[in-house]
Design a protein around this motif. Structure first.
Motif, PDB file in Angstrom:
ATOM      1  N   MET A   1     -93.076  47.487  20.511  1.00  0.00           N
ATOM      2  CA  MET A   1     -92.604  46.587  19.645  1.00  0.00           C
ATOM      3  C   MET A   1     -91.978  45.657  20.328  1.00  0.00           C
ATOM      4  O   MET A   1     -91.395  45.897  21.455  1.00  0.00           O
ATOM      5  N   HIS A   2     -91.722  44.360  19.605  1.00  0.00           N
ATOM      6  CA  HIS A   2     -91.097  43.330  20.238  1.00  0.00           C
ATOM      7  C   HIS A   2     -90.533  42.355  19.059  1.00  0.00           C
ATOM      8  O   HIS A   2     -90.737  42.330  17.877  1.00  0.00           O
ATOM      9  N   PHE A   3     -89.417  41.585  19.499  1.00  0.00           N
ATOM     10  CA  PHE A   3     -88.806  40.665  18.732  1.00  0.00           C
ATOM     11  C   PHE A   3     -88.472  39.365  19.364  1.00  0.00           C
ATOM     12  O   PHE A   3     -88.459  39.378  20.731  1.00  0.00           O
ATOM     13  N   SER A   4     -88.645  38.273  18.565  1.00  0.00           N
ATOM     14  CA  SER A   4     -88.800  37.025  19.075  1.00  0.00           C
ATOM     15  C   SER A   4     -88.125  36.052  17.987  1.00  0.00           C
ATOM     16  O   SER A   4     -88.176  36.352  16.849  1.00  0.00           O
ATOM     17  N   HIS A   5     -87.827  34.817  18.513  1.00  0.00           N
ATOM     18  CA  HIS A   5     -87.686  33.620  17.589  1.00  0.00           C
ATOM     19  C   HIS A   5     -88.748  32.882  17.789  1.00  0.00           C
ATOM     20  O   HIS A   5     -89.332  32.443  18.701  1.00  0.00           O
ATOM     21  N   HIS A   6     -89.403  32.249  16.658  1.00  0.00           N
ATOM     22  CA  HIS A   6     -90.366  31.298  16.653  1.00  0.00           C
ATOM     23  C   HIS A   6     -89.968  30.003  17.511  1.00  0.00           C
ATOM     24  O   HIS A   6     -89.053  29.639  17.528  1.00  0.00           O
ATOM     25  N   PRO A   7     -91.040  29.363  18.311  1.00  0.00           N
ATOM     26  CA  PRO A   7     -90.667  28.426  19.061  1.00  0.00           C
ATOM     27  C   PRO A   7     -89.861  27.128  17.878  1.00  0.00           C
ATOM     28  O   PRO A   7     -89.245  26.329  18.480  1.00  0.00           O
ATOM     29  N   ILE A   9     -87.909  27.423  15.788  1.00  0.00           N
ATOM     30  CA  ILE A   9     -86.469  27.750  15.657  1.00  0.00           C
ATOM     31  C   ILE A   9     -85.679  27.229  16.863  1.00  0.00           C
ATOM     32  O   ILE A   9     -84.692  26.736  16.694  1.00  0.00           O
ATOM     33  N   TRP A  10     -86.196  27.507  18.094  1.00  0.00           N
ATOM     34  CA  TRP A  10     -85.622  26.888  19.192  1.00  0.00           C
ATOM     35  C   TRP A  10     -85.689  25.578  19.198  1.00  0.00           C
ATOM     36  O   TRP A  10     -84.451  24.862  19.618  1.00  0.00           O
ATOM     37  N   ALA A  11     -86.670  24.919  18.681  1.00  0.00           N
ATOM     38  CA  ALA A  11     -86.658  23.524  18.710  1.00  0.00           C
ATOM     39  C   ALA A  11     -85.671  22.979  17.784  1.00  0.00           C
ATOM     40  O   ALA A  11     -85.142  21.709  18.167  1.00  0.00           O
ATOM     41  N   ALA A  12     -85.696  23.620  16.547  1.00  0.00           N
ATOM     42  CA  ALA A  12     -84.445  22.909  15.512  1.00  0.00           C
ATOM     43  C   ALA A  12     -83.226  23.098  15.881  1.00  0.00           C
ATOM     44  O   ALA A  12     -82.268  22.407  15.507  1.00  0.00           O
ATOM     45  N   HIS A  13     -82.945  24.270  16.686  1.00  0.00           N
ATOM     46  CA  HIS A  13     -81.720  24.720  17.081  1.00  0.00           C
ATOM     47  C   HIS A  13     -81.561  25.055  18.452  1.00  0.00           C
ATOM     48  O   HIS A  13     -81.117  26.148  18.547  1.00  0.00           O
ATOM     49  N   ALA A 224     -84.912  30.079  24.607  1.00  0.00           N
ATOM     50  CA  ALA A 224     -86.283  29.355  24.525  1.00  0.00           C
ATOM     51  C   ALA A 224     -87.277  29.784  25.645  1.00  0.00           C
ATOM     52  O   ALA A 224     -88.521  29.564  25.497  1.00  0.00           O
ATOM     53  N   ALA A 225     -86.625  29.758  26.623  1.00  0.00           N
ATOM     54  CA  ALA A 225     -87.723  29.869  27.932  1.00  0.00           C
ATOM     55  C   ALA A 225     -87.940  31.162  28.309  1.00  0.00           C
ATOM     56  O   ALA A 225     -88.865  31.624  28.611  1.00  0.00           O
ATOM     57  N   ASP A 226     -87.180  32.298  27.573  1.00  0.00           N
ATOM     58  CA  ASP A 226     -87.392  33.757  27.470  1.00  0.00           C
ATOM     59  C   ASP A 226     -87.032  34.228  26.303  1.00  0.00           C
ATOM     60  O   ASP A 226     -86.200  35.148  25.984  1.00  0.00           O
ATOM     61  N   PRO A 227     -88.030  34.116  25.216  1.00  0.00           N
ATOM     62  CA  PRO A 227     -87.831  34.499  23.842  1.00  0.00           C
ATOM     63  C   PRO A 227     -87.892  35.836  23.414  1.00  0.00           C
ATOM     64  O   PRO A 227     -87.775  35.955  22.356  1.00  0.00           O
ATOM     65  N   ARG A 228     -88.608  36.706  24.286  1.00  0.00           N
ATOM     66  CA  ARG A 228     -89.114  37.896  23.752  1.00  0.00           C
ATOM     67  C   ARG A 228     -88.502  39.044  24.309  1.00  0.00           C
ATOM     68  O   ARG A 228     -88.190  39.138  25.409  1.00  0.00           O
TER      69      ARG A 228
END
Length: 231
Positions: A1-7, A9-13, A224-228
């Motif tokens: 399993m893995h968790f992340s933020h969508h690109p 989200i990082w772009a907007a915040h 953002a560079a290491d989101p997973r």
């Protein structure tokens, strides 16, 4: 399993700092009362010094994020603000489950949203992303809701929405309960000193979990560079 933020989200915040922790050995009889009380004492001291939760920089930063998302900050509060508000108004917090009590106390002490999700209820992966609007959100009262298109949510591979309005409200589907054994804890901050504060939060939570008898398998700071995060 893995968790992340969508690109997106990082772009907007770009100010976002996310800390994640995976823990095993969760039980309904974890000895976490002393640890929760310790963090609640810190929260009370911070509230007494600030006068109100709305004066804390961590809360002010989340209010700005909510406003940018088109949400009225005093109508939709991030989870840590809601907890601090309740502590200030009622003077004490109810005891629900040792892990929930501990995470709530850490959230209040650091004025930072801390979400604990039952891994058994997450399907394959989990991502913080703009919802399509078809996702299913199970409210704590049992009602089935759908997030608005574009609303930030925690979405898994089967289209389950595990949160509404990002850090505002978790789903009842993955809420920690008596039978929970493994959890993913997600901590998110957007204030100016978040990069310094988030490692301290993760270390404090991991230490408290170990003291309570749980096993912290892994934790990471995401960017953002290491989101997973694999768990």
């Amino acid at each position: 399993m893995h968790f992340s933020h969508h690109p997106a989200i990082w772009a907007a915040h770009p100010e976002l700092v996310a800390g994640v922790l995976f823990a095993r050995g969760i039980r309904a009889d974890l000895a976490a009362e002393a640890q929760a009380a310790r963090f609640e004492a810190v929260a009370r001291e911070r509230l007494a010094a600030a006068g109100s939760e709305s004066e804390l920089p961590e809360i002010q930063a989340w209010r700005r994020v909510f406003a940018r998302m088109g949400l009225k900050p005093t109508q939709y509060r991030c989870a840590s603000e809601s907890l601090l508000r309740r502590l200030r108004k009622e003077g004490q917090m109810p005891r629900i489950h040792p892990l929930i009590d501990l995470c709530n106390a850490v959230s209040m002490a650091f004025a930072t949203p801390v979400a604990a999700l039952d891994v058994a209820q997450i399907r394959d992966w989990l991502q913080v992303c703009p919802a399509e609007g078809s996702e299913r959100y199970l409210a704590f009262g049992g009602e089935l809701e759908h997030p608005e298109p574009g609303e930030v949510s925690f979405v898994d591979a089967q289209g389950n929405a595990h949160a509404r309005r990002w850090t505002h409200r978790q789903s009842g589907l993955s809420a920690v309960r008596e039978g929970t054994r493994e959890v993913l804890v997600v901590c998110e901050a957007v204030h100016a000193t978040a990069r310094q504060d988030m490692p301290a939060l993760l270390d404090a939570l991991a230490q408290a979990l170990r003291e309570a008898g749980a096993t912290t398998a892994a934790n990471r700071i995401l960017s953002a560079a290491d989101p997973r995060f694999e768990f």
